[in-house]
Motif scaffolding. Structure first.
Motif, mmCIF file in Angstrom:
data_model
loop_
_atom_site.group_PDB
_atom_site.id
_atom_site.type_symbol
_atom_site.label_atom_id
_atom_site.label_comp_id
_atom_site.label_asym_id
_atom_site.label_seq_id
_atom_site.Cartn_x
_atom_site.Cartn_y
_atom_site.Cartn_z
ATOM 1 N N LYS A 188 -9.178 -6.575 0.013
ATOM 2 C CA LYS A 188 -9.121 -5.905 -1.285
ATOM 3 C C LYS A 188 -9.923 -4.613 -1.265
ATOM 4 C CE LYS A 188 -8.149 -9.776 -4.388
ATOM 5 N NZ LYS A 188 -8.627 -10.595 -5.523
ATOM 6 N N GLN A 191 -7.984 -1.989 0.249
ATOM 7 C CA GLN A 191 -6.893 -1.532 -0.616
ATOM 8 C C GLN A 191 -7.412 -0.913 -1.908
ATOM 9 O OE1 GLN A 191 -3.754 -1.558 0.501
ATOM 10 N NE2 GLN A 191 -4.539 -2.508 2.386
ATOM 11 N N ASP A 192 -8.751 -0.760 -1.999
ATOM 12 C CA ASP A 192 -9.383 -0.178 -3.189
ATOM 13 C C ASP A 192 -9.088 -1.000 -4.438
ATOM 14 O OD1 ASP A 192 -11.049 1.610 -4.420
ATOM 15 O OD2 ASP A 192 -9.525 3.168 -4.709
ATOM 16 N N GLU A 193 -9.176 -2.334 -4.296
ATOM 17 C CA GLU A 193 -8.924 -3.256 -5.399
ATOM 18 C C GLU A 193 -10.215 -3.954 -5.822
ATOM 19 O OE1 GLU A 193 -5.940 -6.000 -4.147
ATOM 20 O OE2 GLU A 193 -4.417 -4.457 -3.780
ATOM 21 N N GLU A 194 -10.234 -4.469 -7.053
ATOM 22 C CA GLU A 194 -11.411 -5.148 -7.590
ATOM 23 C C GLU A 194 -11.705 -6.433 -6.819
ATOM 24 O OE1 GLU A 194 -13.680 -4.600 -9.961
ATOM 25 O OE2 GLU A 194 -12.913 -2.607 -10.444
#
Length: 275
Positions: A188, A191-194
């Motif tokens: 994550k 993928q630059d996700e929280e």
């Protein structure tokens, strides 16, 4: 890793940068002075814009501060994650046409990992860099970061409309597997996700270009004077150095919550709603 109070963190931050030639600047008022572009001061660099645009010459080209801020652009995350706030204190170091990328990364690495300073184990640190910033990539490897702890992201470019802008290096602290129940936090992050395991603790912005409307980023002109603008959230640092699950359980906010419990007669247990 040492346990530290918020006051100890503040002091060590200021001590490090003043010992490295930075002039300490007191936190400015939350209400901007002679700046109608903002309702509140929202970043450590905001009250220093007069130095960066050249309208005022600072006493020193190297500055350090801990600025009180109000920020609402990510307000939808407040109370949802355990690391977002509307009011916070942002620690920062700044260079106005003085040192640039190499020195900024060297400072960050030494302050974070040296036994004389914060002594964070190197394996706990991950850094995201702008996809095309090979200079930063090489410098992080040179100072000692492993290549598999470096992540290239298109989003690592600080830019707000026309004017100075540039790539940045965001530094993350690995809080461990207990914050990664699905074992997908690293993916994550890539993928630059929280996610809750890897917490951003410091962003170093390398302000080196001048953005222009209609001009592709790869064709931006270089600034005549390159600057450094960094921001590190004191509440997040307190969370990791006090080894607590959230910013609300640090010595900055826990006493306030305890007092509200006392006054209301209701215990705070991460409630999301009340009947």
């Amino acid at each position: 890793m040492k346990k530290m109070t918020s006051n100890e963190i503040r002091k060590m931050w200021i001590d490090y940068f003043t010992q490295h030639g930075h002039k300490y600047v007191e936190s400015a008022s939350l209400i901007p002075v002679n700046d109608n572009s903002l309702l509140w001061i929202n970043a450590g660099v905001t009250p220093l814009k007069k130095f960066f645009d050249g309208s005022v010459v600072p006493e020193s080209s190297r500055l350090v501060n801990i600025q009180k801020c109000i920020r609402t652009n990510d307000i939808e995350n407040v109370g949802v994650t355990k690391r977002h706030l509307t009011f916070f204190e942002m620690m920062g170091n700044f260079s106005i046409g003085d040192y640039f990328k190499d020195e900024a990364i060297e400072f960050a690495y030494e302050l974070l990992t040296s036994k004389d300073w914060f002594a964070i184990p190197l394996e706990k640190l991950y850094v995201t860099i702008y996809t095309h910033d090979d200079e930063a990539y090489k410098k992080w490897v040179e100072v000692g970061l492993k290549e598999d702890h470096l992540i290239r992201l298109d989003g690592n470019f600080w830019e707000i409309g026309e004017g100075p802008c540039g790539p940045d290096s965001e530094i993350f602290y690995d809080r461990g597997e207990k914050y990664d129940p699905n074992h997908d936090a690293l993916e994550k992050l890539k993928q630059d996700e929280e996610q809750e395991r890897y917490v951003e603790i410091w962003n170093n912005v390398f302000s080196q270009y001048n953005s222009k409307p209609g001009v592709p980023r790869e064709k931006y002109q270089e600034l005549p004077h390159k600057n450094i603008d960094t921001g590190a959230g004191l509440e997040r640092w307190s969370m990791i150095f006090q080894d607590v699950p959230s910013i609300f359980e640090t010595d900055l906010l826990a006493p306030i919550i305890r007092k509200i419990e006392e006054m209301s007669g209701i215990l705070y247990n991460d409630q999301t709603s009340f009947k």
